[in-house]
Scaffold this active site. Structure first.
Site, PDB file in Angstrom:
ATOM      1  N   GLU A  26      31.308  18.369  14.102  1.00 15.64           N
ATOM      2  CA  GLU A  26      32.563  17.885  13.549  1.00 15.64           C
ATOM      3  C   GLU A  26      33.251  16.812  14.380  1.00 15.64           C
ATOM      4  OE1 GLU A  26      35.179  21.634  15.221  1.00 15.64           O
ATOM      5  OE2 GLU A  26      34.467  21.700  13.172  1.00 15.64           O
ATOM      6  N   ASP A  54      36.352  16.573   9.496  1.00 11.15           N
ATOM      7  CA  ASP A  54      36.732  16.636  10.913  1.00 11.15           C
ATOM      8  C   ASP A  54      36.166  15.434  11.663  1.00 11.15           C
ATOM      9  OD1 ASP A  54      38.025  19.345  11.035  1.00 11.15           O
ATOM     10  OD2 ASP A  54      36.053  19.912  10.292  1.00 11.15           O
ATOM     11  N   ILE A 120      33.189  23.989  -1.751  1.00 17.24           N
ATOM     12  CA  ILE A 120      34.566  24.444  -1.544  1.00 17.24           C
ATOM     13  C   ILE A 120      35.168  25.018  -2.818  1.00 17.24           C
ATOM     14  CG2 ILE A 120      35.074  22.939   0.398  1.00 17.24           C
ATOM     15  CD1 ILE A 120      36.603  21.107  -1.590  1.00 17.24           C
ATOM     16  N   HIS A 121      34.391  24.999  -3.898  1.00 19.73           N
ATOM     17  CA  HIS A 121      34.885  25.539  -5.173  1.00 19.73           C
ATOM     18  C   HIS A 121      33.707  26.137  -5.928  1.00 19.73           C
ATOM     19  CE1 HIS A 121      36.676  25.669  -9.171  1.00 19.73           C
ATOM     20  NE2 HIS A 121      37.848  25.628  -8.546  1.00 19.73           N
ATOM     21  N   ASP A 169      -2.668  11.696   1.805  1.00 24.39           N
ATOM     22  CA  ASP A 169      -3.278  11.961   3.097  1.00 24.39           C
ATOM     23  C   ASP A 169      -2.494  13.104   3.743  1.00 24.39           C
ATOM     24  OD1 ASP A 169      -0.920  10.656   3.682  1.00 24.39           O
ATOM     25  OD2 ASP A 169      -1.836   9.058   4.840  1.00 24.39           O
TER      26      ASP A 169
END
Length: 186
Positions: A26, A54, A120-121, A169
């Site tokens: 952060e 942050d 967040i939801h 490959d």
């Protein structure tokens, strides 16, 4: 490492992996210390999380919808997480009402190499889960790659083959194995 040691002092010795750690990155200093954080030699550390808001506050950068100001940090987190076999969890999408924008950000994060994304939801969960789970077409292609490459190696004695016009490959084979592993886990 300190956090892991504190947890160890309170945990049952029989199963030390019961409590997991996800380290939040952060700040600029957190980004500079990524390798030290990822290599803390704790069996509890499962992943690195990008705490973008942050981080932006620390750097005083201007948050944009395309998040180009965060590309370097996001790429660094993915690179270090993958180098240390950790999950790379992408930033939260703060405009929780704009699900189209969330889908774009999820796609970008997946393309960079993130293995998941913060929500967040509750409305974000379905889009995030579908974005970070391998698509059926990718699983089908990965299955073809694995089968064809293994045949090329063991039967044909070759180190390369072609699947749907793509040269396969060892690196492509490894990618396919990872896709199939993720598909099994979801």
């Amino acid at each position: 490492k300190f956090v892991s040691e504190m947890i160890d002092s309170f945990c049952d010795d029989d199963n030390p992996r019961d409590i997991r750690i996800l380290a939040a990155i952060e700040s600029a200093m957190g980004l500079l210390n990524l390798r030290e954080i990822a290599s803390c030699s704790s069996d509890r550390l499962d992943g690195l999380i990008f705490a973008s808001e942050d981080y932006c506050a620390d750097l005083e950068c201007i948050r944009t919808t395309d998040a180009t100001e965060l590309l370097f940090a996001r790429s660094q987190i993915v690179t270090v997480a993958k180098a240390y076999d950790l999950q790379a969890i992408d930033m939260v999408h703060i405009n929780f009402r704009d699900l189209d924008e969330l889908a774009v950000e999820c796609r970008q994060g997946r393309e960079i190499g993130f293995t998941g994304k913060q929500a967040i939801h509750p409305n974000q969960i379905e889009i995030i889960q579908s974005s970070f789970s391998p698509a059926e077409k990718d699983v089908a292609f990965a299955s073809q790659v694995v089968a064809s490459y293994e045949k090329a190696i063991s039967v044909d004695g070759k180190g390369v083959c072609v699947v749907e016009g793509i040269v396969v490959d060892m690196p492509v084979y490894k990618w396919a194995l990872k896709i199939l592993k993720r598909a099994e886990a979801t």
